[in-house]
Design a protein around this motif. Sequence first.
Motif, PDB file in Angstrom:
ATOM      1  N   GLU B 361      37.962   8.304 -14.217  1.00  0.00           N
ATOM      2  CA  GLU B 361      36.956   7.401 -14.786  1.00  0.00           C
ATOM      3  C   GLU B 361      37.609   6.107 -15.220  1.00  0.00           C
ATOM      4  O   GLU B 361      37.074   5.018 -15.007  1.00  0.00           O
ATOM      5  CB  GLU B 361      36.290   8.077 -15.992  1.00  0.00           C
ATOM      6  CG  GLU B 361      35.198   7.229 -16.597  1.00  0.00           C
ATOM      7  CD  GLU B 361      34.749   7.752 -17.950  1.00  0.00           C
ATOM      8  OE1 GLU B 361      33.541   7.723 -18.202  1.00  0.00           O
ATOM      9  OE2 GLU B 361      35.606   8.160 -18.752  1.00  0.00           O
ATOM     10  N   LYS B 362      38.785   6.243 -15.820  1.00  0.00           N
ATOM     11  CA  LYS B 362      39.517   5.062 -16.279  1.00  0.00           C
ATOM     12  C   LYS B 362      39.822   4.127 -15.113  1.00  0.00           C
ATOM     13  O   LYS B 362      39.782   2.912 -15.248  1.00  0.00           O
ATOM     14  CB  LYS B 362      40.825   5.518 -16.930  1.00  0.00           C
ATOM     15  CG  LYS B 362      41.472   4.455 -17.789  1.00  0.00           C
ATOM     16  CD  LYS B 362      42.533   5.085 -18.653  1.00  0.00           C
ATOM     17  CE  LYS B 362      43.631   4.060 -18.922  1.00  0.00           C
ATOM     18  NZ  LYS B 362      44.838   4.669 -19.417  1.00  0.00           N
ATOM     19  N   GLY B 364      38.027   3.795 -12.630  1.00  0.00           N
ATOM     20  CA  GLY B 364      36.788   3.255 -12.080  1.00  0.00           C
ATOM     21  C   GLY B 364      36.218   4.038 -10.914  1.00  0.00           C
ATOM     22  O   GLY B 364      35.250   3.613 -10.294  1.00  0.00           O
ATOM     23  N   CYS B 367      32.022   7.855 -13.004  1.00  0.00           N
ATOM     24  CA  CYS B 367      31.321   7.434 -14.205  1.00  0.00           C
ATOM     25  C   CYS B 367      30.756   8.689 -14.861  1.00  0.00           C
ATOM     26  O   CYS B 367      30.696   9.754 -14.245  1.00  0.00           O
ATOM     27  CB  CYS B 367      30.210   6.440 -13.892  1.00  0.00           C
ATOM     28  SG  CYS B 367      28.966   7.060 -12.751  1.00  0.00           S
ATOM     29  N   ARG B 368      30.352   8.556 -16.130  1.00  0.00           N
ATOM     30  CA  ARG B 368      29.970   9.757 -16.852  1.00  0.00           C
ATOM     31  C   ARG B 368      28.493   9.813 -17.190  1.00  0.00           C
ATOM     32  O   ARG B 368      27.818   8.800 -17.309  1.00  0.00           O
ATOM     33  CB  ARG B 368      30.786   9.861 -18.135  1.00  0.00           C
ATOM     34  CG  ARG B 368      30.490   8.765 -19.135  1.00  0.00           C
ATOM     35  CD  ARG B 368      31.123   9.074 -20.458  1.00  0.00           C
ATOM     36  NE  ARG B 368      32.572   9.181 -20.382  1.00  0.00           N
ATOM     37  CZ  ARG B 368      33.341   9.584 -21.379  1.00  0.00           C
ATOM     38  NH1 ARG B 368      32.798   9.960 -22.512  1.00  0.00           N
ATOM     39  NH2 ARG B 368      34.643   9.650 -21.260  1.00  0.00           N
ATOM     40  N   ASP B 369      28.024  11.038 -17.340  1.00  0.00           N
ATOM     41  CA  ASP B 369      26.650  11.259 -17.773  1.00  0.00           C
ATOM     42  C   ASP B 369      26.734  12.157 -18.998  1.00  0.00           C
ATOM     43  O   ASP B 369      27.018  13.344 -18.885  1.00  0.00           O
ATOM     44  CB  ASP B 369      25.867  11.933 -16.640  1.00  0.00           C
ATOM     45  CG  ASP B 369      24.536  12.492 -17.106  1.00  0.00           C
ATOM     46  OD1 ASP B 369      24.156  13.587 -16.655  1.00  0.00           O
ATOM     47  OD2 ASP B 369      23.874  11.826 -17.921  1.00  0.00           O
ATOM     48  N   ASP B 370      26.504  11.568 -20.158  1.00  0.00           N
ATOM     49  CA  ASP B 370      26.648  12.293 -21.416  1.00  0.00           C
ATOM     50  C   ASP B 370      25.275  12.625 -21.954  1.00  0.00           C
ATOM     51  O   ASP B 370      24.545  11.732 -22.357  1.00  0.00           O
ATOM     52  CB  ASP B 370      27.394  11.392 -22.409  1.00  0.00           C
ATOM     53  CG  ASP B 370      28.128  12.207 -23.447  1.00  0.00           C
ATOM     54  OD1 ASP B 370      28.921  11.625 -24.197  1.00  0.00           O
ATOM     55  OD2 ASP B 370      27.883  13.429 -23.504  1.00  0.00           O
ATOM     56  N   SER B 371      24.916  13.893 -21.958  1.00  0.00           N
ATOM     57  CA  SER B 371      23.586  14.231 -22.454  1.00  0.00           C
ATOM     58  C   SER B 371      23.685  15.529 -23.238  1.00  0.00           C
ATOM     59  O   SER B 371      24.770  16.069 -23.426  1.00  0.00           O
ATOM     60  CB  SER B 371      22.626  14.411 -21.277  1.00  0.00           C
ATOM     61  OG  SER B 371      22.986  15.584 -20.570  1.00  0.00           O
ATOM     62  N   TYR B 378      30.139  11.699 -12.307  1.00  0.00           N
ATOM     63  CA  TYR B 378      29.556  11.347 -11.020  1.00  0.00           C
ATOM     64  C   TYR B 378      30.482  10.339 -10.345  1.00  0.00           C
ATOM     65  O   TYR B 378      31.221   9.626 -11.022  1.00  0.00           O
ATOM     66  CB  TYR B 378      28.200  10.671 -11.218  1.00  0.00           C
ATOM     67  CG  TYR B 378      27.073  11.595 -11.597  1.00  0.00           C
ATOM     68  CD1 TYR B 378      26.956  12.078 -12.893  1.00  0.00           C
ATOM     69  CD2 TYR B 378      26.106  11.974 -10.670  1.00  0.00           C
ATOM     70  CE1 TYR B 378      25.915  12.920 -13.246  1.00  0.00           C
ATOM     71  CE2 TYR B 378      25.059  12.802 -11.016  1.00  0.00           C
ATOM     72  CZ  TYR B 378      24.977  13.283 -12.305  1.00  0.00           C
ATOM     73  OH  TYR B 378      23.931  14.109 -12.657  1.00  0.00           O
ATOM     74  N   PRO B 379      30.380  10.239  -9.030  1.00  0.00           N
ATOM     75  CA  PRO B 379      31.102   9.143  -8.379  1.00  0.00           C
ATOM     76  C   PRO B 379      30.541   7.831  -8.893  1.00  0.00           C
ATOM     77  O   PRO B 379      29.340   7.731  -9.158  1.00  0.00           O
ATOM     78  CB  PRO B 379      30.772   9.325  -6.896  1.00  0.00           C
ATOM     79  CG  PRO B 379      30.184  10.674  -6.765  1.00  0.00           C
ATOM     80  CD  PRO B 379      29.638  11.070  -8.084  1.00  0.00           C
ATOM     81  N   ASN B 380      31.383   6.846  -9.083  1.00  0.00           N
ATOM     82  CA  ASN B 380      30.934   5.582  -9.647  1.00  0.00           C
ATOM     83  C   ASN B 380      30.183   4.760  -8.603  1.00  0.00           C
ATOM     84  O   ASN B 380      30.780   4.055  -7.799  1.00  0.00           O
ATOM     85  CB  ASN B 380      32.156   4.802 -10.169  1.00  0.00           C
ATOM     86  CG  ASN B 380      31.735   3.566 -10.930  1.00  0.00           C
ATOM     87  OD1 ASN B 380      30.555   3.273 -11.029  1.00  0.00           O
ATOM     88  ND2 ASN B 380      32.710   2.851 -11.459  1.00  0.00           N
ATOM     89  N   LEU B 381      28.838   4.843  -8.668  1.00  0.00           N
ATOM     90  CA  LEU B 381      28.031   4.123  -7.687  1.00  0.00           C
ATOM     91  C   LEU B 381      27.646   2.731  -8.173  1.00  0.00           C
ATOM     92  O   LEU B 381      26.983   1.989  -7.490  1.00  0.00           O
ATOM     93  CB  LEU B 381      26.739   4.896  -7.389  1.00  0.00           C
ATOM     94  CG  LEU B 381      26.946   6.305  -6.819  1.00  0.00           C
ATOM     95  CD1 LEU B 381      25.613   7.023  -6.694  1.00  0.00           C
ATOM     96  CD2 LEU B 381      27.613   6.222  -5.457  1.00  0.00           C
ATOM     97  N   PHE B 382      28.074   2.405  -9.386  1.00  0.00           N
ATOM     98  CA  PHE B 382      27.674   1.103  -9.940  1.00  0.00           C
ATOM     99  C   PHE B 382      28.343  -0.037  -9.199  1.00  0.00           C
ATOM    100  O   PHE B 382      29.476   0.048  -8.791  1.00  0.00           O
ATOM    101  CB  PHE B 382      28.078   1.032 -11.426  1.00  0.00           C
ATOM    102  CG  PHE B 382      27.178   1.842 -12.324  1.00  0.00           C
ATOM    103  CD1 PHE B 382      27.671   2.948 -12.992  1.00  0.00           C
ATOM    104  CD2 PHE B 382      25.855   1.528 -12.468  1.00  0.00           C
ATOM    105  CE1 PHE B 382      26.841   3.698 -13.820  1.00  0.00           C
ATOM    106  CE2 PHE B 382      25.015   2.274 -13.293  1.00  0.00           C
ATOM    107  CZ  PHE B 382      25.511   3.363 -13.969  1.00  0.00           C
TER     108      PHE B 382
END
Lengths: 174, 382
Positions: B361-362, B364, B367-371, B378-382
């Motif tokens: 994640e660091k 890039g 990415c994370r989904d915190d719920s 997740y793969p970083n689709l941003f």
Amino acid sequence: MSFEWPWQYNFPPFFTLQPNVDTRQKQLAAWCSMVLSYCRHHKLYTLDVMEAQESPVFNNKKLERKLSMEAIQVVFEELRKKGNLEWLDKNKSRCLVMWRRPEEWGKLIYQWVSKNGMSNSVFTLYELSNGDDTEAEEFHGLEEWMLLRSLQALQADGKAEIITMDDGKGVKFF
Amino acid sequence: MDRFSWSNGLLEINETLVIQQRGVRLYDGDDKAKLDIGAALLSTHRLIWRDIKNHDCCIAIPLSQIIYFEEQAAGIGKSAKIVIHLHPASPNREPGPYQQSKYSYIKLSFKEHGQIEFYRRLTEEMTQKRWENTPVSQPISTGTGSQAGRTRAVGIVGIERKIEEKRKETDKNISEAFEDLSKLMVKAKEMVELSKSIANKIKEKQGDITEDETIRFKSYLLSMGIADPVTRETHGSGTHYHLQLARQLGDMLQAPLEERGGMMALTEVYCLVNRARGMELLSPEDLVNACKMFESLKLLLRLRVFDSGVMVVQLQSHSEEEMIASALDNVSDKGSLTAEEFAKLLGLSVLLSKERLLLAEKMGHLCRDDSVEGLRFYPNLF
């Protein structure tokens, strides 16, 4: 026509404020654009923060994800920095959403005025926003405060002058 | 209580310590003995009691004096006790704290528990009667006892006495030194010399020092906060010790690391190494210091500290980029992964798998989904 959600809206991580700085920037940009599009689509000019939490913009019920209060504030701050948002109170509970900036509105209005050869005419604010002639225009239905700002922008540009009349305000275009 | 004699508390040759228990008060029959709380020591030959504050105050009774004994359960406000019934005092017994007593039994009151084990061991010793097989040199009853001053030393007996006295001096030395800190300062130099000599003796495994002394000595030092000097002495000074240890670890950990994909948390290493060692366990401090030397020794292992503070030992050949790339593949494959799922997939510990995901994640890639459902990557689709 219902609002078309962008792909991010169905991506769970979209609703978690990303710790990675670069990722966060992209995430916030997507949020800003989505909020503005939504407001534009539904012709929303003001937002109440408490209500916003439950609105579909920040709360995707199908995905069972919603943006935290903290994150919503971050998004709003981002919008404010870009000039698309203005707080109405110190407590930051209500805000004006300018999915189109005053300058942009001003330009649209002036274009309409020029196109119809109405330079040098005087209009009341009401005529502009609610008159029959402007029905087809995007700025039809524009709230007064927004209209006023747009005209002020034009005024600053030397393209119009705001006049105070007996029963309200009006504007003369040059 | 009149069967007890004053003793120096040192074990004779052929006498072994079986068990000792602190927090024991003696009773003369049903009355509290005019002694404080102390420690009861059971040896193969005697029952010894020593005052916990005043180590000079030490009494003993031969086990042969015991007729029988029984347990007395604890009550409200009363500790558990062992009642010991004794033969009448032998006429030539050494002087002790009591000249006479109207009781022919004593009690040991266990203020800090331990009576069950003590009772068990006492039963064993009384059954085995090991004192009959291995007679020890009886303290010479010259009528003065070991509490009084010296007697003239003649012949082998004299030499034995001299050695015993020297040992008592040592014992006294240690007691005095530990009682008063200012005295300790004065005795410090003597202590250092003494500790050095004892350490050497232990090293050379000479019979001068009994096992009991070693244990006592080590426990004194430990209670003072000085780590055991003996092991360090044997292997050289601190750093040298760590160097040796580092080499040993380098060999030992090669195989386990490869099995676990090239990386192990330091806690896992600690458990593994100590389990393998059995004795002479490593302290966490020593382990960390040894691991820090991997690089300078050009060994194939590295100690690595993550941002979160987690420390791992990994193979030099381990490439983090590869790991991250493969992590990204795994996550993309499954759409999204939690740390636990990732751990299961790779056969890694959850801690390490989380570190890897965080690192990705660091960089890039994720990415994370915190719920409320937990933390997913997740793969970083941003």
